[in-house]
Design an enzyme around this catalytic site. Structure first.
Site, PDB file in Angstrom:
ATOM      1  N   LYS A 141       0.815  -1.219   0.000  1.00 29.53           N
ATOM      2  CA  LYS A 141       0.000   0.000   0.000  1.00 29.53           C
ATOM      3  C   LYS A 141       0.847   1.267   0.000  1.00 29.53           C
ATOM      4  O   LYS A 141       0.590   2.202  -0.758  1.00 29.53           O
ATOM      5  CB  LYS A 141      -0.912   0.016   1.230  1.00 29.53           C
ATOM      6  CG  LYS A 141      -1.936  -1.084   1.284  1.00 29.53           C
ATOM      7  CD  LYS A 141      -2.810  -0.976   2.527  1.00 29.53           C
ATOM      8  CE  LYS A 141      -2.060  -1.249   3.811  1.00 29.53           C
ATOM      9  NZ  LYS A 141      -1.583  -2.636   3.920  1.00 29.53           N
ATOM     10  N   THR A 142       1.847   1.302   0.876  1.00 30.61           N
ATOM     11  CA  THR A 142       2.653   2.516   1.000  1.00 30.61           C
ATOM     12  C   THR A 142       3.417   2.799  -0.286  1.00 30.61           C
ATOM     13  O   THR A 142       3.427   3.929  -0.786  1.00 30.61           O
ATOM     14  CB  THR A 142       3.630   2.387   2.181  1.00 30.61           C
ATOM     15  OG1 THR A 142       2.890   2.262   3.387  1.00 30.61           O
ATOM     16  CG2 THR A 142       4.536   3.603   2.273  1.00 30.61           C
ATOM     17  N   GLU A 185      -3.392   6.173   1.378  1.00 25.13           N
ATOM     18  CA  GLU A 185      -3.219   4.774   1.738  1.00 25.13           C
ATOM     19  C   GLU A 185      -4.378   4.356   2.636  1.00 25.13           C
ATOM     20  O   GLU A 185      -4.674   5.035   3.620  1.00 25.13           O
ATOM     21  CB  GLU A 185      -1.884   4.595   2.460  1.00 25.13           C
ATOM     22  CG  GLU A 185      -1.593   3.177   2.879  1.00 25.13           C
ATOM     23  CD  GLU A 185      -0.213   3.029   3.498  1.00 25.13           C
ATOM     24  OE1 GLU A 185      -0.010   2.044   4.229  1.00 25.13           O
ATOM     25  OE2 GLU A 185       0.647   3.894   3.249  1.00 25.13           O
TER      26      GLU A 185
END
Length: 477
Positions: A141-142, A185
């Site tokens: 995600k990051t 995110e």
């Protein structure tokens, strides 16, 4: 192409609608990566802010310089003191996941009857006036949200963003842009991804994790189904065709999403992917849509990062950019903190740190490390710190197998974070030597030769050992 912003821009029209609605906002857990992102954006948007954290960290000084009332150490009196310094009563409290009943400031907010929002709810309030992209998934995600941010930034679209780590070249984890897009995110660890209603929802992969919260793998799968239902009518879903969990998700949600006018882009190396990567190379490959193609070259290693880049490119395409522009723009991505981050090099030995804390992530990072080695016989040496007793219990065998990809493995004791010990659950379950931090550093440094790579892995305080490894390399040589 534009130059990346190095700080949050101030709201050009003064305090926003969010500022008027929320009033003076007090943050609990101000220095945390998620809460600080929301606070940074709200401050830039004209919201008066204050906050507290348990310990002094560099980000707190940034907020002080911006005029926030900042305290270290939780006390009920901090709320009144913050109101005196800001000159306005507190109207809203935004709290991290670990701030709850028993925290004196949380309890004081409850006593006053103040609304208490989760950090994701605060972020969602900021997103409502922009076209939102929410990046979800068990892993990546990051990096994916950071790649999408860099892509839109380089293409001149000046996005607002809030991600889980500082973005290289920007120096922050959140900034207020002048454009219409907002990249965020979306964290599934506590279900807070369901607080967002994005135009574009991205799902990088779906695997069991955070079973301390969900209980079963089926519950994890369901939260991603629920996330796709939050995509706005006429919006867009982006998901990975290479991931079995994401493919199962697509089979489940395709019909209801299509009925709402939500379009779908799958990406990956799979033949059926709408956005496909072929002609694989260590730094990229050829990206094609069926009607266009462009070569992808990245400065970060690993197939997992190439797939993350495809997700970001899909966001760029939906934002109206050409494939060529999107591919070129994402090539400017330089990484994020704690994601295959180079901590230093001495005598030909490179030292990297990575946040990997799930078996799939450990496997991907070690594969990327091996692909980055130069010279015959070069090796990878790893210090791994298991994170959470519940995760260790659920995936001990998988962690043990993933770590065999390293030539030297030293495992630290479990980092408990928010959990109490579970009887019978120890780091020994992974099947690798369990050492103290000092002995782990000595083990990998003693095994390393010029051309090798040493990696510290995990979501706990193992990140601090990078400096110790470099110091030990210098002392030994």
């Amino acid at each position: 192409m534009t130059s990346p912003r190095t700080h949050a821009a101030e709201s050009p029209n003064g305090p926003s609608e969010v500022a008027a609605r929320l009033g003076h906002v007090h943050f609990l857990g101000l220095a945390g990566v998620g809460v600080s992102a929301v606070a940074r954006l709200m401050a830039a948007d004209g919201v008066p802010i204050s906050g507290t954290d348990a310990k002094e960290l560099p980000v707190l000084e940034e907020f002080r310089r911006a005029g926030a009332a900042v305290h270290v150490g939780y006390r009920a009196e901090n709320l009144a003191e913050a109101e005196h310094q800001i000159g306005r009563p507190i109207s809203t409290v935004i709290a991290s996941s670990i701030a709850a009943a028993g925290n004196p400031e949380y309890d004081e907010a409850v006593r006053r009857g103040l609304p208490i929002l989760h950090r994701s709810e605060g972020l969602a309030a900021l997103m409502r006036s922009r076209r939102a992209v929410a990046v979800a998934g068990t892993h990546g995600k990051t990096t994916t949200s950071s790649m999408a941010t860099v892509l839109l930034e380089q293409a001149g679209l000046s996005p607002t963003f809030a991600v889980g780590a500082n973005v290289a070249g920007m120096g922050v984890n959140a900034a207020l842009g002048s454009g219409e897009w907002f990249i965020a995110e979306a964290d599934e660890s506590d279900g807070s991804l369901l607080n967002y209603a994005p135009e574009i929802g991205v799902v990088t992969n779906v695997e069991p994790d955070h079973l301390d919260h969900y209980g079963t793998a089926e519950a994890v799968e369901q939260v991603f189904v629920d996330f796709t239902e939050r995509i706005s009518d006429g919006g867009h879903l982006v998901l990975c065709a290479d991931d079995p969990g994401a493919r199962t998700l697509l089979d489940t949600v395709r019909a209801p999403l299509t009925a709402r006018g939500v379009s779908i882009t799958s990406y990956g190396t799979a033949d059926q992917a709408d956005l496909r990567l072929s002609e694989l190379a260590p730094d990229g490959g050829m990206v094609s849509t069926g009607s266009a193609s462009a070569p992808l070259r990245l400065g970060v290693p690993g197939l997992h990062n190439q797939l993350n880049a495809l997700a970001a490119i899909a966001v760029g395409l939906h934002a109206g950019l050409s494939l060529e522009t999107s591919v070129e723009a994402v090539s400017h991505f330089q990484g994020t903190s704690r994601r295959f981050e180079l901590r230093g090099e001495f005598d030909g030995v490179r030292v990297y740190d990575d946040y990997a804390h799930h078996p799939t992530e450990v496997s991907a990072v070690l594969a990327a490390a091996r692909s980055s080695l130069t010279g015959p016989g070069a090796r990878v040496h790893a210090i791994f710190q298991p994170h959470l007793f519940s995760r260790t219990a659920a995936f001990a065998e998988e962690f043990g197998q993933a770590l065999t990809a390293a030539d030297t493995v030293a495992v630290l004791e479990i980092y408990p974070a928010r959990e109490e010990p579970i009887e019978g659950v120890t780091a020994e379950l992974l099947g690798h030597p369990v050492l103290s931090a000092a002995d782990a550093v000595a083990a990998v440094v003693g095994a390393a030769e010029p051309g090798d790579m040493i990696m510290t892995l995990g979501a706990g305080d193992v990140t601090a050992l990078g400096a110790d490894v470099l110091a030990a390399l210098q002392a030994l040589r």
